[in-house]
Design a protein around this motif. Structure first.
Motif, mmCIF file in Angstrom:
data_model
loop_
_atom_site.group_PDB
_atom_site.id
_atom_site.type_symbol
_atom_site.label_atom_id
_atom_site.label_comp_id
_atom_site.label_asym_id
_atom_site.label_seq_id
_atom_site.Cartn_x
_atom_site.Cartn_y
_atom_site.Cartn_z
ATOM 1 N N ILE A 24 81.659 39.230 76.043
ATOM 2 C CA ILE A 24 81.812 37.923 76.689
ATOM 3 C C ILE A 24 81.427 38.008 78.164
ATOM 4 N N ASN A 25 81.962 39.020 78.846
ATOM 5 C CA ASN A 25 81.634 39.244 80.262
ATOM 6 C C ASN A 25 80.841 40.543 80.367
ATOM 7 N N GLU A 26 79.692 40.552 79.760
ATOM 8 C CA GLU A 26 78.966 41.794 79.517
ATOM 9 C C GLU A 26 78.614 42.540 80.795
ATOM 10 N N VAL A 27 77.936 41.883 81.694
ATOM 11 C CA VAL A 27 77.406 42.557 82.876
ATOM 12 C C VAL A 27 78.536 43.088 83.750
ATOM 13 N N GLU A 28 79.541 42.251 84.001
ATOM 14 C CA GLU A 28 80.640 42.658 84.877
ATOM 15 C C GLU A 28 81.400 43.849 84.306
ATOM 16 N N VAL A 29 81.702 43.782 83.004
ATOM 17 C CA VAL A 29 82.505 44.842 82.393
ATOM 18 C C VAL A 29 81.727 46.150 82.325
ATOM 19 N N VAL A 30 80.446 46.083 81.994
ATOM 20 C CA VAL A 30 79.638 47.305 81.929
ATOM 21 C C VAL A 30 79.532 47.941 83.310
ATOM 22 N N TYR A 31 79.316 47.126 84.325
ATOM 23 C CA TYR A 31 79.258 47.639 85.696
ATOM 24 C C TYR A 31 80.581 48.308 86.075
ATOM 25 N N ALA A 32 81.693 47.610 85.797
ATOM 26 C CA ALA A 32 83.008 48.142 86.161
ATOM 27 C C ALA A 32 83.334 49.408 85.381
ATOM 28 N N THR A 33 83.050 49.397 84.076
ATOM 29 C CA THR A 33 83.340 50.572 83.244
ATOM 30 C C THR A 33 82.553 51.784 83.709
ATOM 31 N N THR A 34 81.276 51.580 83.995
ATOM 32 C CA THR A 34 80.440 52.691 84.458
ATOM 33 C C THR A 34 80.927 53.218 85.799
ATOM 34 N N GLY A 35 81.240 52.313 86.721
ATOM 35 C CA GLY A 35 81.708 52.742 88.039
ATOM 36 C C GLY A 35 83.009 53.514 87.974
ATOM 37 N N ILE A 36 83.960 53.018 87.190
ATOM 38 C CA ILE A 36 85.254 53.705 87.058
ATOM 39 C C ILE A 36 85.067 55.071 86.406
ATOM 40 N N ALA A 37 84.210 55.136 85.388
ATOM 41 C CA ALA A 37 83.959 56.420 84.716
ATOM 42 C C ALA A 37 83.345 57.437 85.674
ATOM 43 N N ILE A 38 82.403 56.998 86.509
ATOM 44 C CA ILE A 38 81.760 57.918 87.460
ATOM 45 C C ILE A 38 82.759 58.402 88.504
ATOM 46 N N THR A 153 72.260 46.611 76.349
ATOM 47 C CA THR A 153 72.292 47.713 75.377
ATOM 48 C C THR A 153 73.584 48.502 75.501
ATOM 49 N N LEU A 154 73.986 48.795 76.740
ATOM 50 C CA LEU A 154 75.249 49.503 76.953
ATOM 51 C C LEU A 154 76.435 48.636 76.553
ATOM 52 N N GLY A 155 76.291 47.326 76.706
ATOM 53 C CA GLY A 155 77.356 46.427 76.258
ATOM 54 C C GLY A 155 77.586 46.534 74.761
ATOM 55 N N TRP A 156 76.495 46.573 73.993
ATOM 56 C CA TRP A 156 76.618 46.760 72.548
ATOM 57 C C TRP A 156 77.198 48.132 72.215
ATOM 58 N N LEU A 157 76.802 49.135 72.993
ATOM 59 C CA LEU A 157 77.319 50.486 72.756
ATOM 60 C C LEU A 157 78.826 50.547 73.000
ATOM 61 N N ILE A 158 79.276 49.929 74.096
ATOM 62 C CA ILE A 158 80.714 49.912 74.390
ATOM 63 C C ILE A 158 81.465 49.138 73.313
ATOM 64 N N LEU A 159 80.879 48.026 72.852
ATOM 65 C CA LEU A 159 81.513 47.258 71.776
ATOM 66 C C LEU A 159 81.646 48.104 70.515
ATOM 67 N N PHE A 160 80.589 48.836 70.172
ATOM 68 C CA PHE A 160 80.623 49.678 68.974
ATOM 69 C C PHE A 160 81.691 50.765 69.096
ATOM 70 N N VAL A 161 81.735 51.428 70.260
ATOM 71 C CA VAL A 161 82.720 52.495 70.465
ATOM 72 C C VAL A 161 84.140 51.931 70.435
ATOM 73 N N SER A 162 84.339 50.771 71.062
ATOM 74 C CA SER A 162 85.670 50.166 71.110
ATOM 75 C C SER A 162 86.156 49.771 69.721
ATOM 76 N N VAL A 163 85.291 49.107 68.968
ATOM 77 C CA VAL A 163 85.689 48.672 67.626
ATOM 78 C C VAL A 163 85.897 49.878 66.714
ATOM 79 N N SER A 164 85.018 50.873 66.812
ATOM 80 C CA SER A 164 85.173 52.076 65.982
ATOM 81 C C SER A 164 86.474 52.804 66.318
ATOM 82 N N GLY A 165 86.745 52.953 67.617
ATOM 83 C CA GLY A 165 87.993 53.596 68.019
ATOM 84 C C GLY A 165 89.211 52.797 67.598
ATOM 85 N N GLY A 166 89.113 51.466 67.701
ATOM 86 C CA GLY A 166 90.228 50.623 67.282
ATOM 87 C C GLY A 166 90.488 50.711 65.788
ATOM 88 N N LEU A 167 89.417 50.718 64.991
ATOM 89 C CA LEU A 167 89.582 50.840 63.541
ATOM 90 C C LEU A 167 90.161 52.197 63.160
#
Length: 218
Positions: A24-38, A153-167
């Protein structure tokens, strides 16, 4: 009986919700997630890394890298939470920042290995070789395409990892809940059974005391 299954279900819900919010908030969340991870990757490795390096020059090089990565991650976090991530300039810069991060990490590792004879394992070597390749690939991709492609692309990747981890957490929690119910059922069945009646042992009968014989003195 443990209640770890409830925590796993809660974490599963949070992970899946986070993955949906990324889209939903793809760009903001990907930017924030990457920055926090780094930033976390940089700060959490300061002490163990510098403590384990044997040469002062390697400590200095790696310290510069950590400071640089922390600043870059902080910049990404600022862009995400200041509303600048939707700007085309910062969308294009995202790929360059990510490319620099991966390339510098791999390059410093290779320099340490070749010029300073730093020992390493095969797995670490291949990982850093992938970092160099990924950094170069991201740089070329940033030059030949718009930055939002990498972000999405990273947004889809994060979605896939999140849903897979949640399942996975949900399934693991289901197993824990089933075990919890089995233990609860077993406990109820034990309470329903009557406790075995203990037979009383026969009480010992008092033995008649021997009559004392009278002694006559003439």
């Amino acid at each position: 009986m443990g209640y770890g299954w409830a925590l796993k279900w809660l974490l599963a819900a949070i992970l899946i919700a986070a993955g949906i919010l990324v889209k939903i908030n793809e760009v903001e969340v990907v930017y924030a997630t990457t920055g926090i991870a780094i930033v976390l990757f940089s700060l959490l490795r300061i002490y163990p890394l510098l403590k384990s390096l044997s040469k002062e020059v390697l400590r200095t090089i790696n310290l510069f890298e950590i400071v640089f990565d922390t600043i870059m991650g902080g910049l990404m976090i600022y862009v995400a939470f200041s509303g600048l991530s939707g700007d085309p300039f910062w969308q294009g810069m995202y790929a360059y920042l990510l490319a620099v991060f991966f390339y510098v990490r791999g390059f410093i590792y290779m320099v340490s290995l070749y010029f300073f004879a730093e020992r390493s394992e095969a797995l670490k070597f291949w990982f850093h070789l992938i970092c160099v390749t990924l950094g170069a690939g991201l740089f070329v991709l940033a030059l030949t395409s718009t930055g939002d492609i990498i972000l999405r692309t990273l947004g889809w990747l994060i979605l896939f990892v999140s849903v897979s981890g949640g399942l996975y957490l949900g399934y693991d929690g289901y197993g824990g809940y089933r075990l919890y119910r089995q233990q609860s059922k077993s406990l109820q069945e034990q309470k329903g059974k009557s406790a075995p009646v203990e037979k009383e042992l026969p009480k010992p009968q008092p033995q008649p005391e021997a009559e004392a014989k009278e002694t006559y003195i003439n």
